[in-house]
Write an enzyme that holds these catalytic residues in place. Sequence first.
Site, PDB file in Angstrom:
ATOM      1  N   ALA A  65      22.017  46.181  43.586  1.00 32.83           N
ATOM      2  CA  ALA A  65      21.415  46.108  42.257  1.00 32.83           C
ATOM      3  C   ALA A  65      20.656  44.795  42.129  1.00 32.83           C
ATOM      4  O   ALA A  65      21.009  43.798  42.764  1.00 32.83           O
ATOM      5  CB  ALA A  65      22.496  46.190  41.196  1.00 32.83           C
ATOM      6  N   GLY A 112      24.823  48.453  45.516  1.00 37.24           N
ATOM      7  CA  GLY A 112      24.241  49.710  45.038  1.00 37.24           C
ATOM      8  C   GLY A 112      23.401  50.396  46.096  1.00 37.24           C
ATOM      9  O   GLY A 112      23.215  51.619  46.065  1.00 37.24           O
TER      10      GLY A 112
HETATM   11  N1  CO8 Z   1      19.007  41.174  43.511  1.00 36.75           N
HETATM   12  C1  CO8 Z   1      17.920  40.416  43.250  1.00 36.75           C
HETATM   13  N2  CO8 Z   1      17.263  39.716  44.177  1.00 36.75           N
HETATM   14  C2  CO8 Z   1      17.723  39.766  45.446  1.00 36.75           C
HETATM   15  C3  CO8 Z   1      18.845  40.533  45.788  1.00 36.75           C
HETATM   16  C4  CO8 Z   1      19.502  41.265  44.762  1.00 36.75           C
HETATM   17  N3  CO8 Z   1      20.552  42.058  45.011  1.00 36.75           N
HETATM   18  N4  CO8 Z   1      19.088  40.370  47.119  1.00 36.75           N
HETATM   19  C5  CO8 Z   1      18.128  39.554  47.579  1.00 36.75           C
HETATM   20  N5  CO8 Z   1      17.302  39.184  46.578  1.00 36.75           N
HETATM   21  C6  CO8 Z   1      16.147  38.293  46.652  1.00 36.75           C
HETATM   22  C7  CO8 Z   1      16.569  36.844  46.785  1.00 36.75           C
HETATM   23  O1  CO8 Z   1      16.853  36.280  45.514  1.00 36.75           O
HETATM   24  C8  CO8 Z   1      15.359  36.254  47.435  1.00 36.75           C
HETATM   25  O2  CO8 Z   1      14.353  36.049  46.442  1.00 36.75           O
HETATM   26  P1  CO8 Z   1      13.534  34.642  46.376  1.00 36.75           P
HETATM   27  O3  CO8 Z   1      12.745  34.627  47.665  1.00 36.75           O
HETATM   28  O4  CO8 Z   1      12.698  34.781  45.161  1.00 36.75           O
HETATM   29  O5  CO8 Z   1      14.562  33.565  46.328  1.00 36.75           O
HETATM   30  C9  CO8 Z   1      14.865  37.350  48.359  1.00 36.75           C
HETATM   31  O6  CO8 Z   1      15.434  38.555  47.852  1.00 36.75           O
HETATM   32  C10 CO8 Z   1      15.325  37.169  49.790  1.00 36.75           C
HETATM   33  O7  CO8 Z   1      16.748  37.044  49.788  1.00 36.75           O
HETATM   34  P2  CO8 Z   1      17.507  35.886  50.605  1.00 36.75           P
HETATM   35  O8  CO8 Z   1      16.702  34.645  50.647  1.00 36.75           O
HETATM   36  O9  CO8 Z   1      18.891  35.770  50.037  1.00 36.75           O
HETATM   37  O10 CO8 Z   1      17.552  36.547  52.068  1.00 36.75           O
HETATM   38  P3  CO8 Z   1      18.621  36.315  53.221  1.00 36.75           P
HETATM   39  O11 CO8 Z   1      18.043  36.984  54.434  1.00 36.75           O
HETATM   40  O12 CO8 Z   1      19.000  34.886  53.335  1.00 36.75           O
HETATM   41  O13 CO8 Z   1      19.955  37.115  52.768  1.00 36.75           O
HETATM   42  C11 CO8 Z   1      21.149  39.000  51.840  1.00 36.75           C
HETATM   43  C12 CO8 Z   1      19.927  38.514  52.659  1.00 36.75           C
HETATM   44  C13 CO8 Z   1      22.416  38.763  52.669  1.00 36.75           C
HETATM   45  C14 CO8 Z   1      20.962  40.482  51.616  1.00 36.75           C
HETATM   46  C15 CO8 Z   1      21.233  38.214  50.513  1.00 36.75           C
HETATM   47  O14 CO8 Z   1      19.975  38.280  49.868  1.00 36.75           O
HETATM   48  C16 CO8 Z   1      22.273  38.735  49.561  1.00 36.75           C
HETATM   49  O15 CO8 Z   1      23.450  38.448  49.729  1.00 36.75           O
HETATM   50  N6  CO8 Z   1      21.828  39.481  48.523  1.00 36.75           N
HETATM   51  C17 CO8 Z   1      22.713  39.968  47.459  1.00 36.75           C
HETATM   52  C18 CO8 Z   1      23.625  41.073  47.975  1.00 36.75           C
HETATM   53  C19 CO8 Z   1      24.542  41.524  46.872  1.00 36.75           C
HETATM   54  O16 CO8 Z   1      25.362  40.789  46.374  1.00 36.75           O
HETATM   55  N7  CO8 Z   1      24.436  42.814  46.509  1.00 36.75           N
HETATM   56  C20 CO8 Z   1      25.252  43.422  45.485  1.00 36.75           C
HETATM   57  C21 CO8 Z   1      24.551  43.413  44.158  1.00 36.75           C
HETATM   58  S1  CO8 Z   1      25.565  44.023  42.842  1.00 36.75           S
HETATM   59  C22 CO8 Z   1      25.448  45.701  43.016  1.00 36.75           C
HETATM   60  O17 CO8 Z   1      24.773  46.214  43.855  1.00 36.75           O
HETATM   61  C23 CO8 Z   1      26.255  46.506  42.030  1.00 36.75           C
HETATM   62  C24 CO8 Z   1      25.804  47.949  42.019  1.00 36.75           C
HETATM   63  C25 CO8 Z   1      26.442  48.647  40.850  1.00 36.75           C
HETATM   64  C26 CO8 Z   1      25.636  49.867  40.430  1.00 36.75           C
HETATM   65  C27 CO8 Z   1      26.219  50.554  39.216  1.00 36.75           C
HETATM   66  C28 CO8 Z   1      25.151  51.310  38.434  1.00 36.75           C
HETATM   67  C29 CO8 Z   1      25.684  52.241  37.367  1.00 36.75           C
END
Ligand code: CO8
Length: 261
Positions: A65, A112
């Site tokens: 998400a 998600g």
């Molecule tokens: N949301 C928003 N932005 C994100 C997300 C995210 N989930 N993941 C990555 N980004 C963005 C980063 O902020 C970054 O943006 P910017 O360049 O502007 O700073 C860009 O994408 C690149 O990300 P990273 O620099 O972090 O890239 P890395 O290669 O270092 O890391 C990862 C990659 C490991 C994927 C890391 O980005 C990460 O941990 N992301 C978050 C993962 C996470 O926690 N996901 C769970 C989210 S909560 C969820 O999914 C709940 C779902 C419930 C649904 C229910 C509906 C009814």
Amino acid sequence: MSYQCILTDVKQGVGIITLNRPKVMNALNATLCREVGEAVDGFEANDSIGCIILTGGDQVFAAGADIKEMKDQSFPALHAKNFPYIQRDCWRAIEDARKPIIAAVAGFALGGGCEMVMACDFIIAADNAKFGQPEVSIGTMPGAGGTQRLTKAVGKAKAMEMCLTGRMMDAEEAERSGLVARIVTAEALAEQALKTAAKIASMSRPTVMLIKESVNMGVSCSLDDGLRFERRAFEATFAFEDCSEGMNAFAEKRKPVFKNR
Ligand code: CO8
């Protein structure tokens, strides 16, 4: 139809949905979720399409998400309207589809995003795929099937460990554990997914839909109920012209010509 956060295409009777927010690792914002739901509906209604592929980029399917969009939500708002800011429950749209949906996953499928691929009928993974439910690391938990579908797919021990620690599973572990159907090289993913989907699309559509429904029944009901459902569904295939065409074609040593009726 033009979309902001996804791309769509049709090839060989297959509808292809590609998540397309590369700058934020295909984070699932409200617009993307609505568009995935609309694209699934559109392919469901399109008679020329027999199977759907859901895919993302080469390095990331979706990082979950959109945390930046989600972070200011409140419990009363979420609870009152069942996650209102998402507007369209795309996970539900995927699982309710009657045509098969294959997830073709390269790179991260997290939160998600992992829940989205688990809502599909099966997953073909690239060798660089990584699956995880990291929500615990940001103080929340899976909300679109992570604790349920992951547990059904890989069993309680692995699902519990992954949801409680946020540990990711690589493609090999995911295949070994039953989460993914097959691993292919990252370069071959699009081609292999299309080949598989086109094969399904070439089969008798009403039969394909009954098979999908029957397998899904088995996931949620008792063996007795599932077996009863399967027997009735099997019998029902004899009402389809395609069934007699398929069997006659076999007897006549020729390829069947299915008319989807
Ligand atoms: N949301 C928003 N932005 C994100 C997300 C995210 N989930 N993941 C990555 N980004 C963005 C980063 O902020 C970054 O943006 P910017 O360049 O502007 O700073 C860009 O994408 C690149 O990300 P990273 O620099 O972090 O890239 P890395 O290669 O270092 O890391 C990862 C990659 C490991 C994927 C890391 O980005 C990460 O941990 N992301 C978050 C993962 C996470 O926690 N996901 C769970 C989210 S909560 C969820 O999914 C709940 C779902 C419930 C649904 C229910 C509906 C009814």
